[in-house]
Design a protein around this motif. Structure first.
Motif, mmCIF file in Angstrom:
data_model
loop_
_atom_site.group_PDB
_atom_site.id
_atom_site.type_symbol
_atom_site.label_atom_id
_atom_site.label_comp_id
_atom_site.label_asym_id
_atom_site.label_seq_id
_atom_site.Cartn_x
_atom_site.Cartn_y
_atom_site.Cartn_z
ATOM 1 N N VAL A 40 0.761 -1.264 -0.270
ATOM 2 C CA VAL A 40 -0.251 -0.323 -0.326
ATOM 3 C C VAL A 40 1.642 1.251 0.131
ATOM 4 N N VAL A 41 0.899 2.033 -0.905
ATOM 5 C CA VAL A 41 1.456 2.934 -1.802
ATOM 6 C C VAL A 41 1.090 3.713 -0.433
ATOM 7 N N ASN A 42 1.058 5.388 0.748
ATOM 8 C CA ASN A 42 0.375 6.149 0.906
ATOM 9 C C ASN A 42 2.409 7.513 0.949
ATOM 10 N N ASP A 43 1.819 8.113 -0.129
ATOM 11 C CA ASP A 43 2.296 9.267 -0.140
ATOM 12 C C ASP A 43 2.261 9.917 0.046
ATOM 13 N N LYS A 44 1.396 10.495 0.386
ATOM 14 C CA LYS A 44 0.117 12.057 0.877
ATOM 15 C C LYS A 44 1.467 12.344 1.890
ATOM 16 N N ALA A 51 1.620 13.286 -3.369
ATOM 17 C CA ALA A 51 3.009 13.884 -4.175
ATOM 18 C C ALA A 51 3.306 13.355 -4.706
ATOM 19 N N SER A 52 2.889 12.307 -5.188
ATOM 20 C CA SER A 52 3.496 10.977 -6.350
ATOM 21 C C SER A 52 2.562 11.814 -7.849
ATOM 22 N N ALA A 53 1.844 12.175 -7.449
ATOM 23 C CA ALA A 53 0.656 13.248 -8.552
ATOM 24 C C ALA A 53 1.396 14.590 -8.975
ATOM 25 N N GLY A 54 2.047 14.977 -8.113
ATOM 26 C CA GLY A 54 2.947 16.585 -8.232
ATOM 27 C C GLY A 54 2.699 17.772 -7.516
ATOM 28 N N TYR A 55 1.293 16.876 -6.668
ATOM 29 C CA TYR A 55 0.963 18.100 -5.582
ATOM 30 C C TYR A 55 1.940 18.268 -4.585
ATOM 31 N N VAL A 56 1.249 19.336 -4.309
ATOM 32 C CA VAL A 56 2.392 19.996 -3.696
ATOM 33 C C VAL A 56 1.298 20.804 -2.199
ATOM 34 N N TRP A 57 1.342 21.238 -1.029
ATOM 35 C CA TRP A 57 0.863 22.232 0.047
ATOM 36 C C TRP A 57 1.171 23.247 -0.582
ATOM 37 N N SER A 58 0.025 24.447 -0.470
ATOM 38 C CA SER A 58 -0.175 26.539 -1.313
ATOM 39 C C SER A 58 0.016 26.987 -0.033
ATOM 40 N N LYS A 59 0.765 27.330 0.795
ATOM 41 C CA LYS A 59 0.952 28.248 1.907
ATOM 42 C C LYS A 59 -0.223 29.077 1.543
ATOM 43 N N VAL A 60 0.216 29.761 0.687
ATOM 44 C CA VAL A 60 -1.003 31.506 0.587
ATOM 45 C C VAL A 60 -2.227 30.760 -0.085
ATOM 46 N N LYS A 62 -3.676 27.662 0.694
ATOM 47 C CA LYS A 62 -4.056 26.845 1.874
ATOM 48 C C LYS A 62 -4.530 25.625 0.714
ATOM 49 N N GLU A 63 -4.299 24.884 0.427
ATOM 50 C CA GLU A 63 -5.645 23.695 -0.939
ATOM 51 C C GLU A 63 -3.778 23.207 -1.592
ATOM 52 N N CYS A 64 -4.192 22.430 -1.972
ATOM 53 C CA CYS A 64 -2.877 21.081 -2.517
ATOM 54 C C CYS A 64 -3.421 21.781 -3.849
ATOM 55 N N VAL A 65 -1.868 21.969 -4.903
ATOM 56 C CA VAL A 65 -1.925 22.366 -6.361
ATOM 57 C C VAL A 65 -0.442 21.350 -7.192
ATOM 58 N N LYS A 66 -1.140 21.678 -7.622
ATOM 59 C CA LYS A 66 0.755 21.556 -9.014
ATOM 60 C C LYS A 66 1.174 22.428 -8.462
ATOM 61 N N GLY A 67 2.277 22.310 -8.175
ATOM 62 C CA GLY A 67 3.451 23.126 -8.067
ATOM 63 C C GLY A 67 4.058 24.040 -9.339
ATOM 64 N N PHE A 68 4.438 23.252 -10.613
ATOM 65 C CA PHE A 68 4.239 23.536 -12.037
ATOM 66 C C PHE A 68 2.617 24.127 -12.934
ATOM 67 N N SER A 69 2.063 24.118 -12.092
ATOM 68 C CA SER A 69 0.538 24.880 -12.386
ATOM 69 C C SER A 69 1.121 26.322 -12.576
ATOM 70 N N LYS A 105 14.331 21.525 -7.542
ATOM 71 C CA LYS A 105 15.045 21.003 -6.199
ATOM 72 C C LYS A 105 14.813 21.086 -4.828
ATOM 73 N N ASP A 106 13.823 21.463 -4.279
ATOM 74 C CA ASP A 106 13.643 22.360 -3.037
ATOM 75 C C ASP A 106 12.034 21.563 -2.815
ATOM 76 N N THR A 107 11.570 21.197 -1.365
ATOM 77 C CA THR A 107 10.745 20.344 -0.673
ATOM 78 C C THR A 107 9.820 21.103 -0.568
ATOM 79 N N THR A 108 10.372 22.418 -0.011
ATOM 80 C CA THR A 108 9.547 23.486 0.504
ATOM 81 C C THR A 108 9.245 24.641 -0.089
#
Length: 162
Positions: A40-44, A51-60, A62-69, A105-108
């Motif tokens: 079972v892969v839990n990469d949330k 994360a495996s779908a390219g989603y990251v948390w947007s601090k501004v 306040k939701e999951c977004v694709k960082g490259f969008s 190359k930065d996770t935050t």
């Protein structure tokens, strides 16, 4: 005849019970093998972003977004960059008072703020300047720049130009 009927009925009941027991044992074995073989892969992340779908948390936002969008900013030394993993991306909050920058190359992310419209967004030695799109500077050095359009830029095309 009655004894034979009872004997046959008894044999049927016993054989059905044995068959049911074997099926239950086989099911148990199959379940154990399935659990053992599958992972079972839990990469949330801590915010529930996949994360495996390219989603990251947007601090501004306040939701999951694709960082490259967001708005793509290419490295200054590679403005014709085709590799989106080398680019920085910018997302703004609703009133554009904050700019969230996702660096390669930065996770935050880093969140820059601006004092007034037309002014740059700033955090420590980082500055996002609205000029011919956007320029991201660190310590006075231009690091990334982009035209201000949202999304990935296609630099080369498979179609012939006439």
């Amino acid at each position: 005849m009655k004894k034979i009927s009872v004997l046959i009925l008894l044999l049927l009941v016993v054989s059905c019970k044995l068959i049911d027991q074997k099926e239950d044992e086989n099911e148990s074995q199959n379940k154990a093998i399935t659990v053992k073989d599958s992972t079972v892969v839990n990469d949330k992340d801590e915010n529930g972003c996949l994360a495996s779908a390219g989603y990251v948390w947007s601090k501004v936002n306040k939701e999951c977004v694709k960082g490259f969008s967001g708005i793509q900013l290419n490295p200054m030394d590679k403005q014709d960059n085709d590799d989106e993993t080398l680019s920085a991306y910018v997302l703004f909050n609703e009133d554009a008072s904050k700019a969230e920058v996702f660096l390669p190359k930065d996770t935050t992310s880093i969140v820059l703020s601006r004092a007034a419209e037309g002014k740059p967004w700033v955090l420590n030695d980082w500055q996002l300047v609205p000029w011919k799109g956007y320029v991201l500077k660190k310590g006075g050095k231009n690091m990334f720049a982009g035209d201000g359009e949202i999304g990935q830029k296609v630099m080369n095309s498979d179609t012939e130009q006439q």
